[in-house]
Design a protein around this motif. Structure first.
Motif, PDB file in Angstrom:
ATOM      1  N   ARG A  84       0.799  -1.221   0.000  1.00  0.00           N
ATOM      2  CA  ARG A  84       0.000   0.000   0.000  1.00  0.00           C
ATOM      3  C   ARG A  84       0.828   1.266   0.000  1.00  0.00           C
ATOM      4  O   ARG A  84       0.295   2.356  -0.096  1.00  0.00           O
ATOM      5  CB  ARG A  84      -0.976  -0.016   1.178  1.00  0.00           C
ATOM      6  CG  ARG A  84      -0.298  -0.067   2.493  1.00  0.00           C
ATOM      7  CD  ARG A  84      -1.227  -0.585   3.585  1.00  0.00           C
ATOM      8  NE  ARG A  84      -0.447  -0.790   4.783  1.00  0.00           N
ATOM      9  CZ  ARG A  84      -0.179   0.182   5.656  1.00  0.00           C
ATOM     10  NH1 ARG A  84      -0.635   1.388   5.461  1.00  0.00           N
ATOM     11  NH2 ARG A  84       0.548  -0.073   6.715  1.00  0.00           N
ATOM     12  N   TYR A  85       2.147   1.142   0.148  1.00  0.00           N
ATOM     13  CA  TYR A  85       2.958   2.356   0.082  1.00  0.00           C
ATOM     14  C   TYR A  85       3.114   2.777  -1.379  1.00  0.00           C
ATOM     15  O   TYR A  85       3.592   2.005  -2.204  1.00  0.00           O
ATOM     16  CB  TYR A  85       4.345   2.132   0.687  1.00  0.00           C
ATOM     17  CG  TYR A  85       4.330   1.907   2.168  1.00  0.00           C
ATOM     18  CD1 TYR A  85       3.734   2.821   3.016  1.00  0.00           C
ATOM     19  CD2 TYR A  85       4.926   0.778   2.723  1.00  0.00           C
ATOM     20  CE1 TYR A  85       3.718   2.617   4.376  1.00  0.00           C
ATOM     21  CE2 TYR A  85       4.929   0.567   4.090  1.00  0.00           C
ATOM     22  CZ  TYR A  85       4.320   1.498   4.913  1.00  0.00           C
ATOM     23  OH  TYR A  85       4.313   1.301   6.259  1.00  0.00           O
ATOM     24  N   MET A 226       5.631 -10.709   8.199  1.00  0.00           N
ATOM     25  CA  MET A 226       4.699  -9.948   9.043  1.00  0.00           C
ATOM     26  C   MET A 226       4.454 -10.652  10.375  1.00  0.00           C
ATOM     27  O   MET A 226       4.278 -10.015  11.403  1.00  0.00           O
ATOM     28  CB  MET A 226       3.364  -9.744   8.320  1.00  0.00           C
ATOM     29  CG  MET A 226       3.464  -8.844   7.131  1.00  0.00           C
ATOM     30  SD  MET A 226       4.000  -7.193   7.596  1.00  0.00           S
ATOM     31  CE  MET A 226       2.436  -6.400   7.685  1.00  0.00           C
ATOM     32  N   HIS A 445      16.022  -0.920   9.220  1.00  0.00           N
ATOM     33  CA  HIS A 445      15.315  -2.194   9.332  1.00  0.00           C
ATOM     34  C   HIS A 445      15.570  -3.079   8.130  1.00  0.00           C
ATOM     35  O   HIS A 445      14.659  -3.694   7.585  1.00  0.00           O
ATOM     36  CB  HIS A 445      13.806  -1.972   9.513  1.00  0.00           C
ATOM     37  CG  HIS A 445      13.506  -1.206  10.762  1.00  0.00           C
ATOM     38  ND1 HIS A 445      12.389  -0.448  10.910  1.00  0.00           N
ATOM     39  CD2 HIS A 445      14.203  -1.056  11.904  1.00  0.00           C
ATOM     40  CE1 HIS A 445      12.392   0.120  12.095  1.00  0.00           C
ATOM     41  NE2 HIS A 445      13.495  -0.237  12.712  1.00  0.00           N
ATOM     42  N   SER A 507       4.357  18.524  11.008  1.00  0.00           N
ATOM     43  CA  SER A 507       3.692  17.340  11.549  1.00  0.00           C
ATOM     44  C   SER A 507       3.144  16.475  10.407  1.00  0.00           C
ATOM     45  O   SER A 507       3.274  15.246  10.414  1.00  0.00           O
ATOM     46  CB  SER A 507       2.589  17.811  12.482  1.00  0.00           C
ATOM     47  OG  SER A 507       2.042  16.736  13.160  1.00  0.00           O
ATOM     48  N   LYS A 510       5.875  14.513   8.701  1.00  0.00           N
ATOM     49  CA  LYS A 510       6.256  13.292   9.431  1.00  0.00           C
ATOM     50  C   LYS A 510       5.276  12.162   9.117  1.00  0.00           C
ATOM     51  O   LYS A 510       5.666  11.018   8.911  1.00  0.00           O
ATOM     52  CB  LYS A 510       6.257  13.548  10.939  1.00  0.00           C
ATOM     53  CG  LYS A 510       7.398  14.416  11.409  1.00  0.00           C
ATOM     54  CD  LYS A 510       7.329  14.543  12.930  1.00  0.00           C
ATOM     55  CE  LYS A 510       8.282  15.616  13.410  1.00  0.00           C
ATOM     56  NZ  LYS A 510       8.088  15.905  14.839  1.00  0.00           N
ATOM     57  N   LEU A 511       3.992  12.528   9.085  1.00  0.00           N
ATOM     58  CA  LEU A 511       2.966  11.529   8.798  1.00  0.00           C
ATOM     59  C   LEU A 511       3.143  10.979   7.380  1.00  0.00           C
ATOM     60  O   LEU A 511       3.011   9.781   7.143  1.00  0.00           O
ATOM     61  CB  LEU A 511       1.581  12.158   8.974  1.00  0.00           C
ATOM     62  CG  LEU A 511       0.378  11.228   8.820  1.00  0.00           C
ATOM     63  CD1 LEU A 511       0.448  10.077   9.807  1.00  0.00           C
ATOM     64  CD2 LEU A 511      -0.918  12.011   9.034  1.00  0.00           C
ATOM     65  N   ALA A 514       5.979   8.498   7.379  1.00  0.00           N
ATOM     66  CA  ALA A 514       5.585   7.265   8.060  1.00  0.00           C
ATOM     67  C   ALA A 514       4.640   6.447   7.186  1.00  0.00           C
ATOM     68  O   ALA A 514       4.762   5.225   7.073  1.00  0.00           O
ATOM     69  CB  ALA A 514       4.909   7.600   9.389  1.00  0.00           C
ATOM     70  N   ARG A 515       3.686   7.120   6.550  1.00  0.00           N
ATOM     71  CA  ARG A 515       2.690   6.430   5.725  1.00  0.00           C
ATOM     72  C   ARG A 515       3.258   5.880   4.444  1.00  0.00           C
ATOM     73  O   ARG A 515       2.993   4.757   4.058  1.00  0.00           O
ATOM     74  CB  ARG A 515       1.616   7.436   5.333  1.00  0.00           C
ATOM     75  CG  ARG A 515       0.344   7.239   6.042  1.00  0.00           C
ATOM     76  CD  ARG A 515      -0.734   8.081   5.385  1.00  0.00           C
ATOM     77  NE  ARG A 515      -1.874   8.112   6.256  1.00  0.00           N
ATOM     78  CZ  ARG A 515      -2.657   9.172   6.422  1.00  0.00           C
ATOM     79  NH1 ARG A 515      -2.408  10.283   5.768  1.00  0.00           N
ATOM     80  NH2 ARG A 515      -3.682   9.106   7.233  1.00  0.00           N
ATOM     81  N   GLY A 518       7.211   4.411   5.493  1.00  0.00           N
ATOM     82  CA  GLY A 518       7.186   3.471   6.610  1.00  0.00           C
ATOM     83  C   GLY A 518       8.301   3.661   7.612  1.00  0.00           C
ATOM     84  O   GLY A 518       8.677   2.722   8.305  1.00  0.00           O
ATOM     85  N   VAL A 519       8.855   4.857   7.683  1.00  0.00           N
ATOM     86  CA  VAL A 519       9.896   5.088   8.688  1.00  0.00           C
ATOM     87  C   VAL A 519       9.538   6.330   9.522  1.00  0.00           C
ATOM     88  O   VAL A 519       8.917   7.265   9.024  1.00  0.00           O
ATOM     89  CB  VAL A 519      11.302   5.274   8.068  1.00  0.00           C
ATOM     90  CG1 VAL A 519      11.716   4.058   7.290  1.00  0.00           C
ATOM     91  CG2 VAL A 519      11.381   6.502   7.194  1.00  0.00           C
ATOM     92  N   PRO A 520       9.932   6.304  10.789  1.00  0.00           N
ATOM     93  CA  PRO A 520       9.659   7.456  11.647  1.00  0.00           C
ATOM     94  C   PRO A 520      10.682   8.562  11.398  1.00  0.00           C
ATOM     95  O   PRO A 520      11.802   8.295  11.003  1.00  0.00           O
ATOM     96  CB  PRO A 520       9.836   6.897  13.056  1.00  0.00           C
ATOM     97  CG  PRO A 520      10.824   5.798  12.895  1.00  0.00           C
ATOM     98  CD  PRO A 520      10.635   5.241  11.512  1.00  0.00           C
ATOM     99  N   VAL A 521      10.257   9.787  11.644  1.00  0.00           N
ATOM    100  CA  VAL A 521      11.153  10.927  11.462  1.00  0.00           C
ATOM    101  C   VAL A 521      11.409  11.562  12.823  1.00  0.00           C
ATOM    102  O   VAL A 521      10.473  11.861  13.559  1.00  0.00           O
ATOM    103  CB  VAL A 521      10.513  11.952  10.496  1.00  0.00           C
ATOM    104  CG1 VAL A 521      11.341  13.221  10.434  1.00  0.00           C
ATOM    105  CG2 VAL A 521      10.378  11.342   9.105  1.00  0.00           C
TER     106      VAL A 521
END
Lengths: 578, 84
Positions: A84-85, A226, A445, A507, A510-511, A514-515, A518-521
Motif C-alpha cells: 500500500r505504500y 509480518m 530495518h 507534523s 512526518k505523517l 511514516a505512511r 514506513g519510517v519514523p522521522v
C-alpha cells in the motif's frame, strides 16, 4: 537441482509457528513437478532469456516458480507484492519497466493485488499468471537451453532509487560460487535445515536461505515476515519447533527479539540446535550481538552460532564472514582515530566505539582503497571496500555506464577490475570492519532507502515544498543508547507562514514519511529557499547539510524535533518553541 | 482485561509509550503518534497487542488513519461495544 530425494521436504511454509500442524510442504519431487509445470506454461509464451517477475505472498509457490523460470531458461526477477505504500508501488513499476518483463507470476492470493497494481501503473502488456492453478503436463517439459556459468539466472533489484532502479545480473556461476565458498565457510552440513522470516525478494532470503536449504541442506522453512514483525518470538519458536539449524536476519531482527521477547516466551525455547545465525545487511551493532548472546544463551543459543557477515547483491551475497568457530569479535575502536579514518583499538580510558568484526574473505579478494586516489590502503586504515573474484556479478542490467563505474574499478597500481561496494571499512586483526557507507543510502530495518525518494515523496504531497530542495539523512545509531538512529528531514519551504501553520506542515510531513515510506522521522527543519546546499551540477550536498545540522549551524524557520533527539544533540531547549 | 471495564486509552498509552521508550506521561494522547516516531514496525506491534489483549483484529490501515492515541482508543471502544 537434486531430485533423487522424493520424500523429504524441500520447502515448508509455516503460517503460524505456534500451530505446526498448519504448515505446508513440498517434497523435492513435488517441487520438481511444479517447476516443470510452470516451465511448460512459460515455454509457450516466452523466449529464453526473457525476464519474469515473481511477486508472491509468503508460501511454497515462490520456490516452484523460481525453479520453473530456470527450467525454462528465463531470468527470474523477484519482487515484493505492491503493497500500500505508493513509494513501493512506483518502485516496483520501475522495476517491471526496467527489466522489460512481459510475464508476472504470482499465486491466486496475490493475483487481484498485482492486477490492480499493473492497471494503476499502466503496465498494459504485462501478463499476470497464478502458478498454483496450473494444470500443464509436467512431462511435456523439455530443456530449451543448457544454462552455463555465464547465463543470467536472476535480476536482483536492491539498488537504485525509485526513479533509477538497478537490477544486479546474477549468473548461475555466481550463485554456485557463492553457495560453495560463502556457505562452506560457515560449516554447513547436508543435515542442516535452513529457515527464517526474510522475504525471498531479499538476497539474504533467496540466496542465503532458500537456495542452500533446498540445494545443499535439509530443506528450507519459511514464515511470513509480518508474523515475525508482529510477534518476534515466533521466529525463535520456528527455529525450535522445525529444527532449523541455519537462520539469518539483519541486525534489527535480533534487536527486536531482545526488546520484545518476554521472559515467559524465552523459558519455552530451546535454541541449542541453531548452528548458524547470520547477522548481516545493515550495520551490525555490538550491543545487539552481545545482548542477544547473553539473553538467548539461557535458551541454549551458542555464542559461536552468531556469525557477522558482510555482503551485497553486487557480489551475489557474501563477501566476508566471521564463521562459527568463535564468538563474535568485538573491538573497541578509538573514536578520535576513526574520525581520521584510522582503525585501531582504543587505549584504556580513551573514548571508543565498539565495532563487530565481519571476519575474513570467503573466496573473494578484498581491498581497502582510498576512494579518491584509488590507492590501496594498509591494515588499520579506513577506505572504500573493493572486492573481486568469483561471485562478483555481471553488473547492472542494461546500465553500461553504472556497471562500468561500479564493477570496473582499478587501483592506482593497476590491479582490477574491482567492484566498488560504496561501503567504508578497514582491516584489523584479520577481520573486515564496516564503518559506514559512502553513499547517501539510509539503511533502516534492513531496507535501503534512498534520500531522494523520501524528498520526492514529500514534495509530491506538500505543495509548499514543490520545486524546492531538501536533504534527508540519519544521525545517531552508533551504539550510544542515548542517541538512537534518527531520520532528519531538512526542507526548504516557500511562502510566509505563521509558526502554527508551519508546525502543522512539519507534523504532516512526518505523517507522510511514516505512511508512504514506513519510517519514523526524528526531526523536521523547514528552511528558507536556497538554504539547502547543492553542487554546481545541482546535486544536494546531503553530508554537508548533515554536518551543518549536527553543528547547529542551520537557522531554520521552524524546527520540530523529537525532544530526545534534541537532548542527544546536546542542545539547550527543544526547538518546538515555534 | 474485559471489555467495558477497562480504560482502553490508559492501556494503549502505556503500550505506545513502552514501544517508543517514553513514559506514559510524555505521550500527548491527542497528537498524531507519528509525532513521537511511530513507525510501521511499532504500529504492527501495537496492533498485535490489541489483538492479544482484546481479541480484536484491526485492519492495518486503522493505525495510519487514526494516528492519535485518543482516536485509536475510540475505535477500539467502538469495536468492543459492537462485540458485546
Amino acid at each position: 537441482m537434486e531430485t533423487e530425494s522424493s520424500t523429504t521436504s524441500a520447502v515448508t511454509f509455516v503460517p503460524d509457528p505456534g500451530r505446526a500442524q498448519d504448515s505446508v510442504s513440498l517434497t523435492h519431487a513435488e517441487l520438481d513437478t511444479r517447476a516443470r509445470r510452470t516451465a511448460v506454461w512459460l515455454a509457450e509464451r516466452t523466449e529464453p532469456g526473457d525476464r519474469v517477475l515473481l511477486l508472491y505472498p509468503p508460501g511454497v509457490d515462490f520456490a516452484a516458480a523460481f525453479f520453473g523460470c530456470l527450467y525454462a531458461g528465463l531470468v527470474a526477477v523477484p519482487g515484493p507484492l505492491p503493497g500500500r505504500y505508493r513509494h513501493e508501488r512506483r518502485r516496483l513499476a520501475g522495476i517491471a519497466l526496467d527489466a522489460r518483463a512481459r510475464v508476472l507470476l504470482t499465486d491466486r492470493h496475490g493475483l487481484k493485488e498485482v492486477e490492480k497494481w499493473a492497471a494503476d501503473e499502466g503496465l498494459a502488456g504485462l501478463v499476470c499468471h497464478p502458478t498454483d492453478t496450473e494444470d500443464a503436463d509436467p512431462d511435456a517439459w523439455r530443456p530449451r537451453v543448457r544454462p552455463g556459468p555465464d547465463t543470467v539466472a536472476l535480476l536482483q533489484y536492491t539498488s537504485g532509487s525509485v526513479g533509477a532502479p538497478k537490477g544486479v545480473m546474477v549468473r548461475h556461476g555466481d550463485l554456485q560460487a557463492n553457495l560453495d565458498s560463502g556457505w562452506h565457510s560457515l560449516d554447513v552440513q547436508p543435515s542442516h535445515r535452513f529457515g527464517g522470516w526474510i522475504p525471498l525478494y531479499h538476497d539474504m532470503g533467496l540466496i542465503g536461505l532458500m537456495l542452500p536449504g533446498i540445494l545443499m541442506g535439509n530443506g528450507y522453512v519459511q514464515m511470513d515476515p509480518m508474523t515475525f514483525l508482529r510477534r518476534p518470538h515466533q521466529w525463535l519458536q520456528l527455529l525450535d519447533t522445525f529444527d532449523v539449524n541455519f537462520t539469518a536476519s539483519p541486525d534489527f531482527g535480533y534487536e527486536l527479539c531482545l526488546r520484545r521477547v518476554s521472559d515467559d516466551q524465552l523459558a519455552d525455547l530451546d535454541l541449542s540446535r541453531v548452528h548458524v545465525a547470520v547477522n548481516s545487511s545493515e550495520p551490525i551493532r555490538s550491543r545487539t550481538v552481545t545482548g542477544f548472546i547473553e539473553r538467548f544463551g539461557t535458551a541454549g543459543f551458542s555464542s559461536h552460532a552468531l556469525a557477522a557477515l558482510y555482503g551485497l547483491a553486487e557480489s551475489t551475497l557474501v563477501v566476508t564472514s566471521s564463521g562459527v568457530s568463535q564468538p563474535p569479535y568485538v573491538v573497541p575502536a578509538d573514536v578520535a582515530a576513526l574520525e581520521r579514518s584510522v582503525l585501531r583499538r582504543a587505549a584504556p580510558g580513551v573514548p571508543s566505539r565498539d565495532l563487530v568484526g565481519c571476519g575474513s574473505s570467503t573466496g573473494l579478494r578484498v581491498r581497502i582503497v582510498d576512494p579518491d586516489s584509488s590507492e590501496v590502503l594498509p591494515v588499520g586504515r579506513i577506505g572504500e571496500i573493493w572486492v573481486s573474484g568469483p561471485s562478483v556479478t555481471a553488473g547492472y542490467w542494461e546500465q553500461a555506464e553504472a556497471t562500468k563505474a561500479t564493477f570496473e574499478a582499478h587501483t592506482a597500481d593497476g590491479q582490477g577490475p574491482f567492484l566498488r561496494t560504496g561501503d567504508l571499512g578497514g582491516l584489523l586483526d584479520g577481520h573486515l570492519f564496516v564503518t559506514g557507507r559512502r553513499k547517501d543510502v539510509l539503511v533502516l530495518h534492513g531496507r535501503n532507502i534512498h534520500p531522494q525518494d523520501v524528498e520526492d515523496e514529500l514534495r509530491s504531497h506538500h505543495e509548499e515544498l514543490r520545486g524546492l530542495h531538501g536533504a534527508v539523512f540519519t544521525v545517531g545509531g552508533n551504539g550510544d543508547p542515548g542517541f538512537p538512529e534518527s531520520v532528519v528531514v531538512l526542507h526548504e519551504i516557500r511562502g510566509h507562514w505563521g509558526p502554527s501553520r508551519m508546525g502543522d506542515i512539519a507534523s504532516a510531513m512526518k505523517l507522510t514519511v511514516a505512511r508512504e515510506i514506513g519510517v519514523p522521522v526524528g526531526g523536521v527543519l523547514l528552511l528558507r529557499p536556497g538554504a539547502v546546499h547543492r553542487t554546481t551540477s545541482g546535486k544536494v550536498k546531503r553530508s554537508a547539510m548533515r554536518a551543518r545540522y549536527l553543528s547547529g549551524a542551520l537557522e531554520p524557520l521552524l524546527a520540530s524535533e523529537d525532544p530526545h533527539l534534541t537532548a542527544a544533540l546536546g542542545r539547550p531547549g527543544p526547538a518546538e518553541a515555534v | 482485561m474485559t471489555p467495558g471495564t477497562t480504560d482502553v486509552r490508559t492501556w494503549l498509552t502505556e503500550r505506545v509509550a513502552t514501544y517508543l521508550r517514553r513514559t506514559p506521561e510524555e505521550i500527548d494522547t491527542s497528537l498524531p503518534m507519528t509525532d513521537y516516531g511511530l513507525d510501521s514496525l511499532t504500529a504492527l506491534a501495537v496492533s498485535a497487542d490489541i489483538e492479544d489483549e482484546f481479541g480484536l483484529v484491526l485492519p492495518p490501515e486503522i493505525t495510519w488513519d487514526n494516528p492519535s492515541v485518543d482516536g485509536l482508543s475510540r475505535i477500539i471502544d467502538g469495536l468492543l461495544a459492537e462485540a458485546k
